[in-house]
Design a protein around this motif. Structure first.
Motif, short mmCIF file in Angstrom:
data_model
loop_
_atom_site.label_atom_id
_atom_site.label_comp_id
_atom_site.label_asym_id
_atom_site.label_seq_id
_atom_site.Cartn_x
_atom_site.Cartn_y
_atom_site.Cartn_z
N ARG A 22 0.83 -1.20 0.00
CA ARG A 22 0.00 0.00 0.00
C ARG A 22 0.87 1.25 0.00
O ARG A 22 1.90 1.30 0.67
CB ARG A 22 -0.90 0.03 1.24
N VAL A 23 0.46 2.26 -0.74
CA VAL A 23 1.12 3.55 -0.71
C VAL A 23 0.09 4.62 -0.37
O VAL A 23 -1.08 4.52 -0.76
CB VAL A 23 1.78 3.89 -2.08
N GLN A 42 -12.50 10.01 -1.58
CA GLN A 42 -11.09 10.38 -1.65
C GLN A 42 -10.27 9.17 -1.23
O GLN A 42 -10.53 8.56 -0.19
CB GLN A 42 -10.79 11.56 -0.73
N VAL A 43 -9.29 8.81 -2.05
CA VAL A 43 -8.43 7.67 -1.75
C VAL A 43 -7.43 8.06 -0.66
O VAL A 43 -6.79 9.11 -0.75
CB VAL A 43 -7.67 7.19 -3.00
N VAL A 44 -7.30 7.22 0.36
CA VAL A 44 -6.36 7.46 1.45
C VAL A 44 -5.06 6.70 1.19
O VAL A 44 -3.96 7.25 1.31
CB VAL A 44 -6.96 7.02 2.79
N ASP A 45 -5.18 5.44 0.86
CA ASP A 45 -4.02 4.63 0.48
C ASP A 45 -4.49 3.57 -0.51
O ASP A 45 -5.67 3.28 -0.62
CB ASP A 45 -3.31 4.01 1.69
N MET A 46 -3.51 3.00 -1.24
CA MET A 46 -3.90 2.12 -2.34
C MET A 46 -2.77 1.18 -2.71
O MET A 46 -1.59 1.51 -2.58
CB MET A 46 -4.31 2.96 -3.55
N SER A 47 -3.14 0.00 -3.17
CA SER A 47 -2.21 -0.93 -3.78
C SER A 47 -2.90 -1.51 -5.00
O SER A 47 -4.06 -1.18 -5.29
CB SER A 47 -1.84 -2.05 -2.80
N SER A 95 -4.68 -10.40 -13.52
CA SER A 95 -3.27 -10.16 -13.22
C SER A 95 -2.71 -9.04 -14.08
O SER A 95 -1.92 -8.20 -13.61
CB SER A 95 -2.46 -11.44 -13.45
N ARG A 96 -3.13 -9.01 -15.34
CA ARG A 96 -2.65 -7.95 -16.25
C ARG A 96 -3.12 -6.58 -15.78
O ARG A 96 -2.35 -5.61 -15.79
CB ARG A 96 -3.16 -8.23 -17.67
N ALA A 102 -0.43 -1.30 -10.72
CA ALA A 102 0.80 -1.12 -9.94
C ALA A 102 1.72 -0.09 -10.61
O ALA A 102 2.33 0.74 -9.93
CB ALA A 102 1.52 -2.45 -9.78
N ALA A 103 1.81 -0.15 -11.93
CA ALA A 103 2.64 0.82 -12.66
C ALA A 103 2.07 2.23 -12.52
O ALA A 103 2.83 3.21 -12.35
CB ALA A 103 2.73 0.41 -14.13
#
Length: 215
Positions: A22-23, A42-47, A95-96, A102-103
């Motif tokens: 997570r970032v 609003q996004v707080v953290d995400m992976s 997965s793709r 992630a990128a």
């Protein structure tokens, strides 16, 4: 030796956590629950595997949710956890799609910490004329005091604080509320404005180093 099923599941979860770190990231967006209604978030953290949201209304654990996030686009998932200020989502993706996500997150995290070329070229200014009026989605006009502005966004002091994700108009420019603070809120224009934007709106300014979206 046969490994218990519970241990296999725990190992799988641990592996997933290592793969999808997570970032902390600040993104505005909207979400739709199974009742079909949309709300700002609003996004707080995400992976690439999940995210935490600040929201005005939470659904139920296990409920399907569709997200539309700035810079990311459309995502689907299920509510994994509910907390007082919002909820967490487990992303449903191939997965793709996860690799692509992630990128995107890597780019956004670097952009946030280093400052993108766009952020650097859009100098922030402190207007000499700080009075401004915004128009809310229902057509109501609200008078605010501008703290600073650039061709990509503005920060203002106001007793009226639209929720994150609200689309407003500042002059002829459409903007989205990206942050709310104790004193006011900050907006990001839905598209960068032309170089003569400030002059056309009668704003003469001096350069400033204060944050675009407030402190």
């Amino acid at each position: 030796m046969r490994i218990p099923q519970e241990k296999v599941a725990a190992l799988a979860r641990s592996k997933e956590r290592r793969r999808f770190r997570r970032v902390r990231i600040d993104l505005a967006g909207r979400y739709m629950l199974t009742d079909g209604r949309e709300y700002p978030c609003q996004v707080v953290d995400m992976s690439a595997g999940g995210l935490g949201l600040t929201t005005p209304l939470a659904g139920k654990v296990g409920e399907r949710v569709v997200l539309y996030l700035d810079h990311i686009g459309r995502l689907e998932g299920v509510i994994a956890r509910v907390y007082p200020t919002g909820f967490a989502v487990k992303v449903a993706a191939t997965s793709r799609k996860r690799d692509k996500l992630a990128a995107q997150l890597t780019w956004l995290a670097n952009r946030h910490s280093l400052g993108s070329p766009e952020d650097r070229e859009h100098a922030r200014i402190t207007p000499t004329n700080t009075r401004a009026e915004i128009v809310l989605p229902d057509g109501t006009s609200v008078t605010c005091r501008l703290l600073n502005m650039s061709l990509s966004g503005a920060a203002m002091v106001s007793d009226h604080k639209p929720v994150v994700g609200t689309l407003i108009r500042l002059g002829n420019a459409e903007a989205r509320v990206v942050r709310v603070s104790e004193d006011g809120f900050a907006v990001e224009f839905t598209r960068p404005q032309a170089p003569d934007f400030l002059r056309r709106h009668g704003i003469e300014a001096r350069a400033t180093t204060s944050p675009l979206h407030g402190s």
